[in-house]
Design a protein around this motif. Structure first.
Motif, PDB file in Angstrom:
ATOM      1  N   TYR A   1     -11.412  29.722 -66.202  1.00 18.66           N
ATOM      2  CA  TYR A   1     -11.067  30.932 -65.456  1.00 18.66           C
ATOM      3  C   TYR A   1      -9.576  31.005 -65.120  1.00 18.66           C
ATOM      4  N   GLY A   2      -8.943  29.841 -64.941  1.00 14.49           N
ATOM      5  CA  GLY A   2      -7.509  29.847 -64.660  1.00 14.49           C
ATOM      6  C   GLY A   2      -6.736  30.533 -65.769  1.00 14.49           C
ATOM      7  N   HIS A   3      -7.081  30.187 -66.995  1.00 12.95           N
ATOM      8  CA  HIS A   3      -6.414  30.816 -68.141  1.00 12.95           C
ATOM      9  C   HIS A   3      -6.762  32.296 -68.227  1.00 12.95           C
TER      10      HIS A   3
ATOM     11  N   PHE B   1      -7.542  34.452 -65.786  1.00 15.76           N
ATOM     12  CA  PHE B   1      -6.815  35.231 -64.781  1.00 15.76           C
ATOM     13  C   PHE B   1      -5.315  35.271 -65.081  1.00 15.76           C
ATOM     14  N   SER B   2      -4.779  34.190 -65.608  1.00 17.20           N
ATOM     15  CA  SER B   2      -3.355  34.187 -65.975  1.00 17.20           C
ATOM     16  C   SER B   2      -3.081  35.175 -67.099  1.00 17.20           C
ATOM     17  N   ALA B   3      -3.964  35.196 -68.092  1.00 14.06           N
ATOM     18  CA  ALA B   3      -3.804  36.118 -69.215  1.00 14.06           C
ATOM     19  C   ALA B   3      -3.909  37.564 -68.740  1.00 14.06           C
TER      20      ALA B   3
ATOM     21  N   THR C   1      -3.294  38.680 -65.686  1.00 13.28           N
ATOM     22  CA  THR C   1      -2.101  38.984 -64.877  1.00 13.28           C
ATOM     23  C   THR C   1      -0.926  39.349 -65.755  1.00 13.28           C
ATOM     24  N   GLU C   2      -0.697  38.559 -66.790  1.00 12.48           N
ATOM     25  CA  GLU C   2       0.407  38.825 -67.716  1.00 12.48           C
ATOM     26  C   GLU C   2       0.195  40.144 -68.455  1.00 12.48           C
TER      27      GLU C   2
ATOM     28  N   LYS D   1       1.083  43.079 -66.215  1.00 12.09           N
ATOM     29  CA  LYS D   1       2.537  43.183 -66.042  1.00 12.09           C
ATOM     30  C   LYS D   1       3.182  43.895 -67.221  1.00 12.09           C
TER      31      LYS D   1
ATOM     32  N   ALA E   1      -8.406  38.319 -71.980  1.00 10.76           N
ATOM     33  CA  ALA E   1      -8.015  36.964 -72.378  1.00 10.76           C
ATOM     34  C   ALA E   1      -8.404  36.662 -73.818  1.00 10.76           C
TER      35      ALA E   1
END
Length: 536
Positions: A222-224, A226-228, A230-231, A234, A307
């Motif tokens: 899930y960390g990856h 949510f990071s994907a 978020t990016e 943006k 993602a």
């Protein structure tokens, strides 16, 4: 021709055949004492217990379009797409206050639709008619959107001949699906979707639980994910992982308005009135939030699609395909078929209930009330069956003949429309103070104002009906048009009631009495339904 995912298609077809057989066999399940009565065909004999009702309402409210549209909204807008989660949480405590009262008074007087209740409570045929027509109008695009959900699955499966095929070949699978749906709904009535809902909800829960565990493992956690996401937001600047300050009023008012509208839809009321007891309704409102947990997990699929790169770089990508394509790319073929069956059956169940609810409204509140008052119960059932077929055909023609965005826009508009019946229905469950002509005027004001505002909203996809939020008069913040129209509706109804009461305008007869609203199955009130009495 498209590449057909044969294993997935085989699994999908097997499940479809299973529910088809169940749909036809449902007429023998809880066999009716009098199959020619609308209570039996349209409300399942008012005999469903807690678990049957729970699955029926779940299958009714959490549709194929929910499965497709909620994660698609998250895929496009991020945090704003989660509005469906809090609104379903708000809805159940809210309706816990009034649905048991509606069930009781409907059981006492044999009401089949909310418009039946309005007719009995206020003694007003015109008010009852507009409540019925509003329900039918709001339901039609909702049925059409179930077709959109099935089309998304068929498109990813690769069946239908592709975009270059002639229209008949392209949409043949859809014709077959809704032909079968129409046949077993006609034959078995509400018993068919009630029985099939067990399969539908079981598949949905299995698919979502597997998806929220298995897909993150494939994507690196899930960390990856949510990071994907978020990016991604943006870069595209069309959404965000947190709700912007200028969207908070819209989010809150949309959630509240949607919660208030949810059980104004005739198909929702149909599921409630099919319950065998008042306590069944109360228990269901207490345990239905379990579906909200499922909905929250379902929404996460939108971030997973980002993602996974679904639709990445595709100009004008149809976000409605994001979840089916995510499943196709992440799951083994056979389980993709299971997931697609969950979506497909998730369209058949609510479409059946919605068509039955619309048919009940037409039969009781248009045909019997205005066209043939002497209609027998057998006449009512026959007309309801025919109308249920026409409603499904109308939805099919609508989807095939119009742009899909039009169906989505009209469904959003349907929520606005159905919310305008709230004052008459819910107000009537607690008080007889409102004058029926004041309620009629309030309904008209809300309908006209809300529709006019929505018509003036444009989006990149359409010139009109391109959104559901506008500035709230007197506040200046952007808010849900439907809730603003509801406030206007309520103000008009209150002010005109005061005026009409001051003028001592004659009121219609109220055939209900206070004890009707707390009656339980088996009470004396049910055995000896009271005669209509004049309003005091």
């Amino acid at each position: 021709m498209k590449d057909v995912n044969v294993p997935a298609l085989v699994v999908f077809v097997l499940f479809f055949l299973l529910v088809t057989v169940m749909g036809f066999l449902a007429s023998r399940w809880r066999r009716a004492d009098d199959s020619a009565h609308l209570d039996e065909w349209g409300l399942g004999g008012r005999s469903f217990g807690t678990w049957v009702t729970w699955f029926l309402l779940g299958g009714d409210l959490y549709t194929a379009y929910t499965f497709v549209a909620v994660p698609a909204a998250v895929y496009v807008t991020g945090a704003a797409g989660f509005f469906a989660v809090p609104y379903t949480i708000i809805a159940y405590p809210l309706v816990f206050l009034f649905l048991p009262r509606l069930w009781s008074v409907s059981r006492v007087h044999g009401y089949v639709t909310p418009a039946d209740f309005v007719r009995g409570r206020y003694g007003s045929r015109p008010l009852s008619l507009v409540v019925a027509l509003t329900g039918i109008l709001a339901t039609m695009p909702y049925i059409a959107l179930q077709l959109v959900g099935i089309q998304a699955v068929l498109d990813v499966l690769g069946v239908g001949g592709g975009e270059n095929a002639n229209w008949f070949v392209k949409d043949l699978p859809l014709f077959i699906a809704f032909g079968v749906l129409a046949a077993y709904t006609y034959s078995s009535g509400l018993r068919a979707p009630a029985l099939i809902a067990f399969v539908k909800d079981a598949l949905v829960y299995i698919v979502i639980i597997v998806a929220v565990i298995y897909i993150p493992i494939r994507l690196g956690g899930y960390g990856h994910i949510f990071s994907a996401a978020t990016e991604h937001f943006k870069q595209v600047k069309t959404g965000a992982m947190t709700l912007p300050a200028d969207k908070q009023w819209t989010y809150a008012t949309l959630g509240l308005g949607s919660a208030m509208a949810l059980f104004m839809y005739p198909h929702s009321v149909t599921g409630v009135l099919a319950s065998k007891s008042r306590n069944t309704v109360r228990r269901n409102m207490a345990i239905m939030p379990a579906y909200s947990l499922m909905l929250g997990l379902l929404a996460l699929l939108g971030f997973m699609a980002i993602a996974a790169g679904v639709g990445s770089g595709v100009k004008g990508y149809n976000s409605q395909l994001s979840v089916p394509q995510l499943f196709a790319s992440m799951f083994p073929d056979w389980f993709t078929g299971v997931a697609f069956a969950a979506i497909g059956i998730g369209a058949l169940v609510p479409a059946a209930i919605m068509s039955i609810a619309a048919a009940n409204l037409f039969t009781r509140n248009v045909y019997k009330e205005w066209l043939k008052p002497a209609a027998t119960p057998a006449d009512e059932t026959r007309i309801a069956k025919l109308v249920s077929l026409l409603v499904k055909v109308g939805a099919l023609v609508f989807v095939l003949g119009m742009d899909k965005q039009a169906a989505i826009n009209l469904q959003l508009l349907g929520g606005l429309w159905i919310l305008q019946t709230f004052v008459a229905i819910v107000g009537g469950l607690f008080t007889r103070w409102f004058h029926h002509w004041a309620l009629f005027a309030g309904w008209a004001a809300g309908m006209v104002y809300g529709t006019w505002l929505a018509y003036g909203l444009a989006s990149p996809a359409t010139k009109h009906f391109g959104g559901n939020a506008a500035k709230i008069p007197g506040i200046g913040e952007m808010g849900y048009i439907g809730l603003t129209a509801f406030v206007l509706n309520l103000v008009v109804a209150v002010v005109l009631t005061l005026v009409l009461r001051a003028l001592k305008a004659p009121d219609g007869p109220d055939e209900t009495k206070p004890s009707d609203y707390s009656a339980e199955a088996g009470d004396d009130e049910l055995e000896n339904a009271p005669e209509p009495v004049a309003a005091h």
